[in-house]
Design a protein around this motif. Structure first.
Motif, PDB file in Angstrom:
ATOM      1  N   PRO A 227     -42.554  68.645   6.890  1.00 38.98           N
ATOM      2  CA  PRO A 227     -42.270  68.717   5.454  1.00 38.98           C
ATOM      3  C   PRO A 227     -40.944  68.078   5.052  1.00 38.98           C
ATOM      4  N   LYS A 228     -40.877  67.708   3.775  1.00 38.84           N
ATOM      5  CA  LYS A 228     -39.606  67.291   3.183  1.00 38.84           C
ATOM      6  C   LYS A 228     -38.673  68.500   3.136  1.00 38.84           C
ATOM      7  N   HIS A 229     -37.423  68.235   2.771  1.00 44.47           N
ATOM      8  CA  HIS A 229     -36.432  69.302   2.664  1.00 44.47           C
ATOM      9  C   HIS A 229     -36.839  70.304   1.579  1.00 44.47           C
ATOM     10  N   GLN A 230     -36.404  71.579   1.751  1.00 42.92           N
ATOM     11  CA  GLN A 230     -36.828  72.597   0.769  1.00 42.92           C
ATOM     12  C   GLN A 230     -36.295  72.330  -0.634  1.00 42.92           C
ATOM     13  N   SER A 231     -35.272  71.480  -0.735  1.00 43.14           N
ATOM     14  CA  SER A 231     -34.775  71.095  -2.054  1.00 43.14           C
ATOM     15  C   SER A 231     -35.708  70.080  -2.715  1.00 43.14           C
ATOM     16  N   GLY A 232     -36.709  69.609  -1.979  1.00 45.00           N
ATOM     17  CA  GLY A 232     -37.619  68.600  -2.509  1.00 45.00           C
ATOM     18  C   GLY A 232     -37.108  67.191  -2.282  1.00 45.00           C
ATOM     19  N   ARG A 233     -35.874  67.077  -1.788  1.00 44.45           N
ATOM     20  CA  ARG A 233     -35.310  65.740  -1.584  1.00 44.45           C
ATOM     21  C   ARG A 233     -35.893  65.098  -0.331  1.00 44.45           C
ATOM     22  N   PRO A 234     -35.948  63.751  -0.333  1.00 44.71           N
ATOM     23  CA  PRO A 234     -36.466  63.055   0.855  1.00 44.71           C
ATOM     24  C   PRO A 234     -35.590  63.361   2.052  1.00 44.71           C
ATOM     25  N   GLN A 235     -36.169  63.434   3.225  1.00 41.04           N
ATOM     26  CA  GLN A 235     -35.334  63.602   4.406  1.00 41.04           C
ATOM     27  C   GLN A 235     -35.845  62.785   5.580  1.00 41.04           C
ATOM     28  N   VAL A 236     -34.907  62.365   6.380  1.00 41.21           N
ATOM     29  CA  VAL A 236     -35.225  61.663   7.614  1.00 41.21           C
ATOM     30  C   VAL A 236     -34.572  62.463   8.732  1.00 41.21           C
ATOM     31  N   VAL A 237     -35.301  62.652   9.819  1.00 39.97           N
ATOM     32  CA  VAL A 237     -34.827  63.511  10.902  1.00 39.97           C
ATOM     33  C   VAL A 237     -34.736  62.683  12.179  1.00 39.97           C
ATOM     34  N   PHE A 238     -33.644  62.857  12.889  1.00 40.16           N
ATOM     35  CA  PHE A 238     -33.375  61.988  14.037  1.00 40.16           C
ATOM     36  C   PHE A 238     -33.541  62.679  15.376  1.00 40.16           C
ATOM     37  N   GLY A 239     -33.929  63.934  15.365  1.00 38.98           N
ATOM     38  CA  GLY A 239     -34.099  64.574  16.658  1.00 38.98           C
ATOM     39  C   GLY A 239     -34.556  66.016  16.548  1.00 38.98           C
ATOM     40  N   VAL A 240     -34.769  66.589  17.703  1.00 43.03           N
ATOM     41  CA  VAL A 240     -35.140  68.001  17.810  1.00 43.03           C
ATOM     42  C   VAL A 240     -34.374  68.587  18.987  1.00 43.03           C
ATOM     43  N   VAL A 424     -34.218  65.617  21.988  1.00 45.12           N
ATOM     44  CA  VAL A 424     -34.303  64.188  21.707  1.00 45.12           C
ATOM     45  C   VAL A 424     -33.455  63.938  20.471  1.00 45.12           C
ATOM     46  N   ARG A 425     -32.636  62.936  20.516  1.00 44.41           N
ATOM     47  CA  ARG A 425     -31.873  62.623  19.295  1.00 44.41           C
ATOM     48  C   ARG A 425     -31.518  61.139  19.287  1.00 44.41           C
ATOM     49  N   THR A 426     -31.994  60.463  18.256  1.00 45.08           N
ATOM     50  CA  THR A 426     -31.673  59.049  18.075  1.00 45.08           C
ATOM     51  C   THR A 426     -30.359  58.959  17.310  1.00 45.08           C
ATOM     52  N   PRO A 427     -29.408  58.166  17.777  1.00 48.91           N
ATOM     53  CA  PRO A 427     -28.156  58.041  17.015  1.00 48.91           C
ATOM     54  C   PRO A 427     -28.446  57.537  15.595  1.00 48.91           C
ATOM     55  N   ILE A 428     -27.816  58.177  14.616  1.00 47.64           N
ATOM     56  CA  ILE A 428     -28.081  57.810  13.219  1.00 47.64           C
ATOM     57  C   ILE A 428     -27.661  56.371  12.948  1.00 47.64           C
ATOM     58  N   ASP A 429     -26.650  55.892  13.669  1.00 48.37           N
ATOM     59  CA  ASP A 429     -26.227  54.521  13.402  1.00 48.37           C
ATOM     60  C   ASP A 429     -27.034  53.468  14.180  1.00 48.37           C
ATOM     61  N   ASN A 430     -28.118  53.893  14.831  1.00 50.70           N
ATOM     62  CA  ASN A 430     -29.039  52.925  15.419  1.00 50.70           C
ATOM     63  C   ASN A 430     -29.484  51.958  14.311  1.00 50.70           C
ATOM     64  N   PRO A 431     -29.339  50.640  14.545  1.00 50.39           N
ATOM     65  CA  PRO A 431     -29.586  49.672  13.469  1.00 50.39           C
ATOM     66  C   PRO A 431     -30.982  49.784  12.856  1.00 50.39           C
ATOM     67  N   MET A 432     -31.984  50.010  13.692  1.00 50.59           N
ATOM     68  CA  MET A 432     -33.330  50.084  13.132  1.00 50.59           C
ATOM     69  C   MET A 432     -33.533  51.351  12.313  1.00 50.59           C
ATOM     70  N   ALA A 433     -32.926  52.442  12.774  1.00 45.52           N
ATOM     71  CA  ALA A 433     -32.980  53.688  11.995  1.00 45.52           C
ATOM     72  C   ALA A 433     -32.297  53.467  10.648  1.00 45.52           C
ATOM     73  N   GLN A 434     -31.200  52.721  10.655  1.00 45.33           N
ATOM     74  CA  GLN A 434     -30.491  52.416   9.406  1.00 45.33           C
ATOM     75  C   GLN A 434     -31.392  51.654   8.437  1.00 45.33           C
ATOM     76  N   GLN A 435     -32.200  50.736   8.976  1.00 48.89           N
ATOM     77  CA  GLN A 435     -33.103  49.973   8.106  1.00 48.89           C
ATOM     78  C   GLN A 435     -34.135  50.894   7.456  1.00 48.89           C
ATOM     79  N   VAL A 436     -34.618  51.875   8.240  1.00 49.19           N
ATOM     80  CA  VAL A 436     -35.597  52.816   7.690  1.00 49.19           C
ATOM     81  C   VAL A 436     -34.944  53.650   6.581  1.00 49.19           C
ATOM     82  N   ILE A 437     -33.707  54.089   6.817  1.00 52.34           N
ATOM     83  CA  ILE A 437     -32.994  54.871   5.799  1.00 52.34           C
ATOM     84  C   ILE A 437     -32.852  54.037   4.522  1.00 52.34           C
ATOM     85  N   GLU A 438     -32.434  52.783   4.689  1.00 52.34           N
ATOM     86  CA  GLU A 438     -32.273  51.889   3.532  1.00 52.34           C
ATOM     87  C   GLU A 438     -33.589  51.758   2.774  1.00 52.34           C
ATOM     88  N   ALA A 439     -34.674  51.561   3.530  1.00 50.06           N
ATOM     89  CA  ALA A 439     -35.987  51.371   2.905  1.00 50.06           C
ATOM     90  C   ALA A 439     -36.352  52.590   2.064  1.00 50.06           C
TER      91      ALA A 439
END
Ligand SMILES: [Zn+2]
Length: 509
Positions: A227-240, A424-439
């Motif tokens: 699910p999205k965040h309980q605030s309704g805002r979009p969220q991206v998650v980088f690990g568990v 598992v945790r992908t670094p947030i500054d991973n360039p491809m992850a950054q592109q997804v965030i931008e998108a």
């Protein structure tokens, strides 16, 4: 051509591509608005196919449906199976290649759902029904309007897997249609990995990944689930987080003793265990076990910036839970997810209340839970706890000690080690992850929430260990979707949100 005209042309080209970018979502929305009823009625028919992992005939119908629908969009599809295990729900695999494109995104979705007992549902779990809003808020059953009409985005579809995890399918399929309709090219090759037994604990996923490793190679795994965040805002998650645990039993006298005749003389197991546990962790939260934190991945600047994107609910949660304090007072809840934890899950020795007696019990037991942060190895963490127990003067055994063993050692602890798996945790500054965030940022007006890691655990490590590819989780479902519970539902506007962000991700620069 002179320098100035090159500059002007370059500028025109750049602004042209920015313009095209901002047009993508609008075009996808246009297409969707003209086809809402059709999109939804197709989705309803898909939700009617029961999808419990153990129900192989219906699982196969789901797989066939997906193969058909994705083939219609030009994907080459096949089933990934294990030859020696025909009873395993197949992974539905597909590829859409775009000429001249380097990057490959691997899209993960699971098409199986949690078992559902119709008795506890308002409607049959596999006869999806549309409501004018959430049932809890007084929503009423409604019918889809005629073709071409618009549908209220706050309406909900009630049915098993409406949100977990079939909802990415209508969003992906119709995004592909909408992009093609507007002649917008994909900027990544797409590979699809649709699992059929996630809700059954993914017992075969590792074997499938290992067997088909070459086929599954790519640059980034996108997990479309949750699910999205309980605030309704979009969220991206980088690990568990990872998880493991152990049980420790300490021993006193070999039979319960009268606490008057022997109290103040015979060792009391409850007291021994209390002392042992107190030696492991301070009341303020600091863990005293040597090396417990030594391999924990450090918190980066990018992580700190991500914390800032989270709404600060900590006070509210404390109030809700009746808590006047927390461990590590200065540490926010989200930050605590970045460290390993040691939690007493249960304690037992003798009896309390009505059953309390004046005895010295024979043993005391604790069940310890250990949540793992990135970098912590489940086996090594248990080794460290064991080493600590030894250091406190305990002799460690795997079975209840016999009389001879009891006489030989002052303090005995039986340690039973549980299973578990790493974080598992992908670094947030991973360039491809950054592109997804931008998108995603470009697809929505709302401020995006970046979760460095969920607090909970999922066995994503199989994917990370076998594929060695970064993983990002991109959820679209409404947070109040009753996932895994009766009356699971999806808010229709969340399917449209999925199309908006997938459109941007599939066409990101
Ligand atoms: Zn799921």
């Amino acid at each position: 051509m002179n320098k100035i005209s090159i500059a002007v042309l370059t500028l025109l080209f750049i602004s042209g591509s920015v313009y095209a970018q901002s047009q993508t979502v609008e075009k996808v929305r246009d297409y969707r608005q003209q086809n809402e009823v059709e999109i939804l009625s197709k989705y309803l028919s898909f939700l009617k196919i029961p999808n419990i992992a153990s129900d192989l005939p219906n699982i196969k119908r789901n797989a066939e449906y997906l193969i058909n629908e994705f083939e219609k969009r030009g994907a080459s599809m096949e089933l990934l199976t294990l030859p020696d295990k025909p009873e395993v729900p197949p992974v539905v695999y597909g590829e859409i290649k775009t000429p001249g494109v380097e990057r490959t995104l691997i899209i993960y979705v699971h098409y199986d759902g949690q078992p559902a007992d119709p008795k506890n549902w308002t409607h049959d779990p596999w006869e999806p029904v549309i409501y004018s809003g959430s049932m809890q808020d007084g929503g009423e059953p409604v019918e889809l309007p005629g073709a071409g009409e618009k549908v209220n985005p706050d309406w909900r579809i009630y049915g098993r897997s409406a949100s977990d995890d079939k909802v990415p399918f209508p969003a992906i399929l119709n995004t592909l249609d909408a992009l093609r309709h507007s002649d917008i090219a994909l900027t990544s090759n797409l590979k699809f990995f649709f699992e059929g037994e996630e809700e059954a604990g993914s017992p075969n996923v590792r074997q499938i990944l290992e067997r088909y490793k070459e086929k599954l190679e790519g640059d980034l795994w996108l997990f479309l689930d949750g699910p999205k965040h309980q605030s309704g805002r979009p969220q991206v998650v980088f690990g568990v987080r990872g998880v493991t645990g152990m049980e420790i039993t300490v021993y006193g006298p070999s039979r319960p003793l009268h606490s008057g005749h022997y109290g103040g003389w015979a060792p009391v197991p409850g007291q021994m265990l209390a002392n042992l546990l107190a030696s492991m962790k301070k009341e303020t939260g600091e863990i005293l076990i040597e090396g417990f934190n030594e391999h924990t991945a450090p918190i980066t600047e990018a992580d700190r910036r991500a914390f800032e994107t989270l709404p600060d609910y900590d006070r509210q949660i404390m109030e809700d839970l009746g808590l006047a304090w927390t461990e590590f007072e200065e540490r926010a809840l989200i930050e605590s997810y970045m460290y390993p934890t040691l939690t007493i899950r249960g304690l037992e020795s003798g009896n309390t209340g009505e059953l309390a007696r004046n005895v010295i019990p024979t043993e005391a037991v604790v069940s310890l839970g250990i949540r793992l942060a990135k970098g912590n190895d489940p086996g090594e963490m248990k080794d460290k706890v064991e080493a600590h127990i030894k250091k406190q003067g305990y002799h460690i055994v795997r079975e209840d000690p016999d009389h001879e063993t009891r006489l030989k050692h002052r303090k005995i602890a039986k340690v039973t080690r549980g299973g578990g798996y790493p974080a598992v945790r992908t670094p947030i500054d991973n360039p491809m992850a950054q592109q997804v965030i931008e998108a995603i940022k470009n697809a929505t007006d709302e401020n995006i929430i970046l979760y460095p890691t969920f607090g909970g655990s999922l066995p994503l490590f199989h994917f990370e260990e076998v594929m060695q590819t970064p993983i990002v989780i991109v959820p679209i479902a409404n947070h109040d979707n009753n996932q895994h519970a009766p009356d699971e539902n999806i808010r229709i506007g969340n399917i449209w949100y999925g199309m908006d962000i997938y459109a941007k991700i599939f066409t990101m620069e």
